[in-house]
Design a protein around this motif. Structure first.
Motif, PDB file in Angstrom:
ATOM      1  N   GLU A 165     -10.499   4.021   4.866  1.00  0.00           N
ATOM      2  CA  GLU A 165      -9.923   2.833   4.651  1.00  0.00           C
ATOM      3  C   GLU A 165     -10.597   1.697   5.338  1.00  0.00           C
ATOM      4  OE1 GLU A 165      -7.598   1.963   2.816  1.00  0.00           O
ATOM      5  OE2 GLU A 165      -6.605   3.728   1.928  1.00  0.00           O
ATOM      6  N   LYS A 203       0.835  -1.385   0.029  1.00  0.00           N
ATOM      7  CA  LYS A 203       0.021   0.093  -0.086  1.00  0.00           C
ATOM      8  C   LYS A 203       0.914   1.126   0.048  1.00  0.00           C
ATOM      9  CE  LYS A 203      -3.860   0.718   2.030  1.00  0.00           C
ATOM     10  NZ  LYS A 203      -4.679   0.981   0.753  1.00  0.00           N
ATOM     11  N   VAL A 230       3.931  -0.969   3.474  1.00  0.00           N
ATOM     12  CA  VAL A 230       3.658   0.469   3.422  1.00  0.00           C
ATOM     13  C   VAL A 230       4.417   1.502   3.008  1.00  0.00           C
ATOM     14  CG1 VAL A 230       1.860   2.050   4.240  1.00  0.00           C
ATOM     15  CG2 VAL A 230       1.414   0.029   4.762  1.00  0.00           C
TER      16      VAL A 230
END
Length: 304
Positions: free
Chosen positions: A206, A199, A233
């Motif tokens: 979210e 991500k 991430v």
């Protein structure tokens, strides 16, 4: 364009090559789509440049096979080709449809994911990719196991049927359709299977995605193959949704430099060092693109 091992050092030559291709493509695209069809122009130039990149990589891999390049040699060449392609894609897209905040931040995230995965497609370490299970297969296996268990209970047939009906109700609550167990990456290392989700960062909306990831990881945790779920991430700073996954006990979640460290640990290649050595967005973009991104405060989203 000469393809050899030294292409990993030919940033300027690659940028020039992609820009020349982009000029050719845009000439054709502008005759096909009017000025008012900027979205179609943008899509067309991205597709054309991606095809050019794929053609280069196909040629490179053929040469690499012939000359017996190592995976690291292939990876470093493909990283440079991919980065230069991204630079020119952003330039070209911006020239037909100038980037705004939402489009640009989303696009940067879309590009980071496949860039990182290159380290696992051409790994230095001994890892292998695998095909993830289908939800329908997992559901059938679990259902068969529960059905066999219920059938062997010392209760009446009516009670067995009632238990099976309740079990079916549980499945109906879990999903109204098929759950997608395919994430961004699936690999095995030292007899351990890993499933990975990449991500760019966590926004303020979210919740649905976070719940989906929790459900998917829970299913993987209950399979026999002993899967581990990894979340990488890009953003260093994240919100409560990231922390929910990190503290869930079923996701191993890493962000920013920690994510790069884990990519290096598993793939065997230091991608962070490569980006710090080779990526210089503001200098590599043409002047028009750099000016636009600077004026609109968009360069901040290019922190790879």
């Amino acid at each position: 364009m000469n393809i050899d091992k030294n292409i990993k050092n030919k940033k300027q030559e690659l940028l020039s090559y992609f820009r020349d291709r982009a000029t050719e493509f845009l000439t054709q695209i502008k005759t096909k789509f009017a000025d008012t069809q900027s979205d179609k122009r943008a899509r067309a130039i991205n597709e054309a440049l991606n095809q050019t990149k794929n053609n280069l990589i196909t040629t490179l891999l053929q040469q690499a096979e012939k000359d017996k390049w190592t995976n690291q040699e292939k990876l470093e060449a493909i990283l440079m080709i991919t980065y230069c392609n991204i630079v020119v894609m952003i330039e070209s897209r911006n020239s037909v449809r100038p980037y705004e905040y939402m489009d640009f931040s989303r696009r940067v995230g879309e590009l980071w994911d496949p860039f990182c995965k290159l380290c696992f497609y051409y790994p230095v370490n001994n890892i292998s990719l695998f095909v993830p299970p289908l939800f329908s297969e997992v559901k059938k296996k679990m259902t068969d196991e529960i059905t066999d268990y219920i059938d062997n209970l010392t209760i009446s047939d009516e009670e067995k049927q009632e238990l099976k009906r309740y079990y079916d109700k549980v499945w109906s609550l879990v999903s109204s359709g098929e759950i997608q167990l395919e994430l961004d990456l699936h690999f095995s290392h030292n007899d351990q299977k890993y499933v990975v989700d990449f991500k760019s960062g966590f926004g303020s909306n979210e919740k649905g995605n976070t719940n989906r990831l929790l459900l998917v990881a829970t299913i993987y945790q209950n399979l026999d193959d002993n899967y581990k779920c990894l979340l990488f991430v890009r953003a260093q700073e994240n919100n409560s949704y990231f922390n929910t996954l990190k503290n869930s006990g079923i996701w191993e979640a890493y962000c920013g430099n920690e994510a790069y460290q884990k990519i290096s640990e598993y793939s065997g290649y230091n991608l962070k060092q490569w980006t710090e050595t080779n990526i210089d967005w503001a200098s590599d973009f043409n002047a028009e693109t750099t000016q636009h991104l600077t004026n609109n405060n968009l360069l901040q989203y290019l922190l790879w």
